[in-house]
Design an enzyme around this catalytic site. Structure first.
Site, mmCIF file in Angstrom:
data_model
loop_
_atom_site.group_PDB
_atom_site.id
_atom_site.type_symbol
_atom_site.label_atom_id
_atom_site.label_comp_id
_atom_site.label_asym_id
_atom_site.label_seq_id
_atom_site.Cartn_x
_atom_site.Cartn_y
_atom_site.Cartn_z
ATOM 1 N N LYS A 191 -2.471 -39.435 -24.993
ATOM 2 C CA LYS A 191 -2.840 -38.047 -25.290
ATOM 3 C C LYS A 191 -3.424 -37.370 -24.049
ATOM 4 C CE LYS A 191 -3.723 -34.229 -27.448
ATOM 5 N NZ LYS A 191 -4.596 -34.104 -28.627
ATOM 6 N N LYS A 215 -12.322 -30.014 -22.290
ATOM 7 C CA LYS A 215 -12.841 -31.348 -22.619
ATOM 8 C C LYS A 215 -11.782 -32.422 -22.388
ATOM 9 C CE LYS A 215 -12.189 -32.734 -26.587
ATOM 10 N NZ LYS A 215 -11.202 -33.547 -27.351
#
Length: 291
Positions: free
Chosen positions: A170, A238
């Site tokens: 990811k 993030k």
């Protein structure tokens, strides 16, 4: 039909709950806010009073939370981790640090609890459609048991390796998406500088080698300047910090990552963090506002 516990009925989590209920599963879900409870009920699920409560009698428990500290907090002392029992499967579909994920895997495995790290890609639209791409790390046998449930949520379910591999995949995905959005944003500013028909130009580009899911999904937002969040800049910022941390840990240089990461930080500093990540276009336009 499975009994499923779910923590995190946000922009992504709420439609995922809806799809699980629509598939005939019984879902008990927890969210911290009144809005979360409203989303849970609207999805046809039952509301739990705590993260630990969702594990009671569940075959499988899913978390879909914004960041690493959120997952740690939900699992923490007296929380979900303590409530999980041997034989249950815990599936974390959040996007968090791979090293933290590995620690959670190992801690739960010592108690006979199977875990999968299964972050997703595709954004809000794919969450509603049930067509997410799900990148799964952990034991293949655990995925075999969880696959039927995950098929309610995603069109592509890929076992990418052991504990933490889903999160690392990811991270790589988010690097590519960020670089793609930035490239499209710069291309748009270039096209606008020459007075090109933006709608036609992007349609032509998307039909060729430079076409992408980003351009397909975000084209209307780029053209209309409508940046309502499907995936907020703060969250992508993030995610890129996770990429940089993983690269530092591996001792590798990712120069383009460093550049795109700084652009994402700049977007947050400019007050764009609450907008969709396609609003990086606003940042590059601002940089060229004198032209």
């Amino acid at each position: 039909m499975s009994s499923i516990g779910f923590v995190g009925p946000g922009i992504m989590g709420a439609p995922m709950i809806t799809n699980l209920v629509a598939a005939g599963h019984q879902v008990l879900a927890y969210g911290r806010s009144e809005m979360s409870c409203t989303r849970i009920l609207a999805a046809g699920a039952q509301v739990a009073g705590s993260p630990a409560e969702v594990a009671d009698g569940a075959d499988l428990v899913i978390t879909m939370l914004p960041d690493t500290p959120d997952v740690e907090d939900v699992l923490g002392t007296g929380g979900l981790a303590a409530a999980l029992m041997p034989g249950q499967i815990f599936v974390d579909m959040s996007t968090i640090r791979p090293d933290t994920t590995r620690d959670i895997h190992h801690s739960l495995a010592e108690r006979g609890i199977m875990m999968l790290d299964a972050p997703v890609s595709g954004g809000e639209a794919a969450a509603h459609e049930g067509t997410l791409s799900i990148m799964v790390g952990g034991e293949a046998s655990a995925l075999d048991e969880a696959r039927e449930v995950l098929e309610c949520l995603g069109a592509t379910i890929t076992h990418v390796g052991p504990a933490g591999a889903g999160q690392l995949t990811k991270a790589a995905n988010q690097l590519i998406v960020a670089a793609n959005i930035q490239a499209v944003s710069e291309a748009i500013v270039l096209l606008e500088s020459a007075g090109a028909d933006l709608t036609s130009a992007l349609a032509a580009i998307n039909g060729g080698l430079a076409g992408s899911t980003v351009l397909t999904r975000k084209r209307e937002a780029f053209i209309n300047g409508s940046f309502e969040p499907g995936f907020r800049i703060t969250l992508h910022n993030k995610d890129l910090r996770i990429v940089c941390s993983a690269a530092d840990g591996a001792g590798i240089a990712l120069p383009m990552t460093a550049l795109v990461s700084q652009l994402m930080v700049a977007a947050v500093a400019q007050g764009l963090g609450h907008l969709d990540h396609s609003a990086l276009l606003t940042l590059i336009r601002t940089c060229n506002s004198s032209h």
